[in-house]
Scaffold this active site. Structure first.
Site, PDB file in Angstrom:
ATOM      1  N   LYS A  70       9.377 -11.224  -4.470  1.00 36.32           N
ATOM      2  CA  LYS A  70       8.018 -11.975  -4.161  1.00 36.32           C
ATOM      3  C   LYS A  70       7.196 -11.918  -5.206  1.00 36.32           C
ATOM      4  CE  LYS A  70       6.808  -9.361  -0.558  1.00 36.32           C
ATOM      5  NZ  LYS A  70       7.871  -8.257  -0.384  1.00 36.32           N
ATOM      6  N   ARG A 147       1.007  -8.796   6.564  1.00 35.47           N
ATOM      7  CA  ARG A 147       2.309  -8.177   6.840  1.00 35.47           C
ATOM      8  C   ARG A 147       2.266  -8.138   8.383  1.00 35.47           C
ATOM      9  NH1 ARG A 147       3.474  -6.011   1.560  1.00 35.47           N
ATOM     10  NH2 ARG A 147       5.336  -4.843   1.719  1.00 35.47           N
ATOM     11  N   ARG A 181      14.734  -1.009  -9.289  1.00 39.78           N
ATOM     12  CA  ARG A 181      13.333  -1.531  -9.823  1.00 39.78           C
ATOM     13  C   ARG A 181      12.829  -0.214 -10.882  1.00 39.78           C
ATOM     14  NH1 ARG A 181      10.157  -4.419  -5.150  1.00 39.78           N
ATOM     15  NH2 ARG A 181      10.047  -2.335  -4.015  1.00 39.78           N
ATOM     16  N   ARG A 225       8.995   3.695  -8.826  1.00 41.18           N
ATOM     17  CA  ARG A 225       8.119   3.819  -7.666  1.00 41.18           C
ATOM     18  C   ARG A 225       8.596   4.818  -6.730  1.00 41.18           C
ATOM     19  NH1 ARG A 225       6.756  -2.309  -5.086  1.00 41.18           N
ATOM     20  NH2 ARG A 225       6.848  -1.000  -3.382  1.00 41.18           N
TER      21      ARG A 225
HETATM   22  N1  LIG Z   1      -0.602  -6.364   3.974  1.00 43.32           N
HETATM   23  C1  LIG Z   1      -0.084  -4.958   3.954  1.00 43.32           C
HETATM   24  N2  LIG Z   1      -0.521  -4.329   4.883  1.00 43.32           N
HETATM   25  C2  LIG Z   1      -0.207  -2.831   5.225  1.00 43.32           C
HETATM   26  N3  LIG Z   1       0.407  -2.334   4.032  1.00 43.32           N
HETATM   27  C3  LIG Z   1       0.447  -2.828   3.040  1.00 43.32           C
HETATM   28  C4  LIG Z   1       0.215  -4.241   2.649  1.00 43.32           C
HETATM   29  N4  LIG Z   1       0.595  -4.584   1.675  1.00 43.32           N
HETATM   30  C5  LIG Z   1       1.093  -3.354   0.939  1.00 43.32           C
HETATM   31  N5  LIG Z   1       1.028  -2.401   1.889  1.00 43.32           N
HETATM   32  C6  LIG Z   1       1.362  -0.949   1.527  1.00 43.32           C
HETATM   33  O1  LIG Z   1       2.091  -0.922   0.146  1.00 43.32           O
HETATM   34  C7  LIG Z   1       3.145  -0.739   0.160  1.00 43.32           C
HETATM   35  C8  LIG Z   1       3.912  -1.298  -1.143  1.00 43.32           C
HETATM   36  O2  LIG Z   1       3.576  -2.667  -1.031  1.00 43.32           O
HETATM   37  P1  LIG Z   1       4.393  -3.727  -1.754  1.00 43.32           P
HETATM   38  O3  LIG Z   1       4.503  -3.474  -3.376  1.00 43.32           O
HETATM   39  O4  LIG Z   1       4.431  -4.812  -1.195  1.00 43.32           O
HETATM   40  O5  LIG Z   1       6.052  -3.427  -1.236  1.00 43.32           O
HETATM   41  P2  LIG Z   1       7.594  -4.380  -1.123  1.00 43.32           P
HETATM   42  O6  LIG Z   1       8.146  -3.732  -2.198  1.00 43.32           O
HETATM   43  O7  LIG Z   1       7.839  -3.324   0.198  1.00 43.32           O
HETATM   44  O8  LIG Z   1       7.193  -5.622  -0.797  1.00 43.32           O
HETATM   45  C9  LIG Z   1       3.809  -1.123   1.373  1.00 43.32           C
HETATM   46  O9  LIG Z   1       4.861  -0.250   1.924  1.00 43.32           O
HETATM   47  C10 LIG Z   1       2.739  -0.641   2.228  1.00 43.32           C
HETATM   48  O10 LIG Z   1       2.591   0.761   2.426  1.00 43.32           O
END
Ligand SMILES: Nc1ncnc2c1ncn2[C@@H]1O[C@H](COP(=O)(O)OP(=O)(O)O)[C@@H](O)[C@H]1O
Length: 290
Positions: A70, A147, A181, A225
């Site tokens: 994404k 989400r 990653r 990460r």
């Molecule tokens: N819209 C959201 N609602 C709740 N938690 C979120 C949201 N966006 C990000 N997070 C938190 O930040 C973390 C990392 O998000 P992100 O970088 O988008 O991870 P991913 O690689 O899983 O797409 C998620 O696992 C969650 O804990």
């Protein structure tokens, strides 16, 4: 409820989607125009991009499992269209790095692969949108938000999303990609050490994704990460299926969902994605014909 009201204020002062659109169609943030003053053609290209973003009024959402890409495709499109790429995962990581009052609470949630509460995430997004509003940003590509269906409903109440791109990739590949990653601790760029080479089987096509290797000067500064361990990645995938997949249904019902099965790495997927979005990448075309 206070957080929701803040998002309402930040995203659409006046409440109506039309007001949000008017505000979004003003000038771009300074960070979106780094080269504009440097060369006359860069300034013209920047003006053309602004016009395109204003005409199209890009208010898009990117959905997809962890590791699907994404961030990669949303940030490429944001550069192409001259609109900000807003990733809630980045907002969470910035908050974690700031060691502010929320950081201990957030670290515990994120490191287990769980979702942060709607209230916290909406608060972080509100602040980011407000900052963008002050800088005159136009449009947005949201990545990682909404989400949950609740988040989608809140967003729907304050702005008019015109398209939702749902990126898809098979689960075994997603896990490998997350484990590969890396981020450069100095320049902040994202890389991927995984070389995906999966044979076609059980009706699924073969898939090849070359690693995205860092230049030599980033190599010794790579960071993984904390939530990209196999156990946490599998937990995030489970949570995605439970909490986030219903968001696809929410937008499918509205006729806004564009499904996109990634055919491979960036060289195969980027031109196909542009094609389905009816866009052209002039920079790539220049390179291809040079
Ligand atoms: N819209 C959201 N609602 C709740 N938690 C979120 C949201 N966006 C990000 N997070 C938190 O930040 C973390 C990392 O998000 P992100 O970088 O988008 O991870 P991913 O690689 O899983 O797409 C998620 O696992 C969650 O804990």
């Amino acid at each position: 409820m206070a957080a929701v009201q803040r998002l309402l204020r930040a995203s659409a002062s006046g409440g109506a989607a039309a007001a949000a659109r008017r505000r979004m169609s003003t000038a771009l943030a300074p960070e979106q125009t780094p080269a504009a003053g440097a060369f006359p053609f860069a300034a013209a290209a920047e003006r053309a991009r602004r016009r395109m973003a204003e005409e199209r009024n890009v208010q898009w959402v990117f959905l997809g499992c962890p590791g699907v890409g994404k961030g990669t495709y949303a940030s490429r499109l944001s550069r192409l269209l001259g609109v900000p790429h807003i990733a809630t995962g980045d907002l969470v990581r910035d908050e974690l790095a700031s060691s502010g009052p929320l950081s201990v609470q957030l670290a515990e949630i994120v490191n287990q692969g769980k979702l942060v509460s709607d209230e916290i995430i909406i608060n972080l997004l509100s602040k980011r949108l407000k900052k963008g509003e002050e800088q005159g940003e136009s449009g947005f590509i949201l990545d990682g938000f909404p989400r949950t269906v609740k988040q989608a409903e809140i967003l729907d109440g304050v702005t008019d999303i015109d398209m939702v791109v749902n990126l898809k990739l098979r689960e075994d590949v997603l896990v490998e990609k997350c484990l590969g990653r890396r981020i450069c601790g100095q320049c902040g760029k994202n890389f991927n050490l995984a070389c995906i080479d999966v044979k076609g089987e059980n009706g699924l096509p073969p898939i090849y994704m070359a690693p995205l290797l860092p230049p030599n000067n980033c190599m010794s500064k790579l960071i993984t990460r904390a939530d990209d361990t196999e156990e946490v990645v599998r937990n995030r995938l489970r949570i995605y299926n439970d909490m986030s997949q219903p968001v696809e249904g929410f937008y499918r019902q509205q006729g806004k969902l564009l499904e996109f099965d990634l055919p491979g790495g960036i060289p195969e997927s980027w031109p196909k994605l542009l094609h389905v979005l009816n866009l052209e990448d002039q920079e790539e075309m220049k390179l291809a014909t040079a």
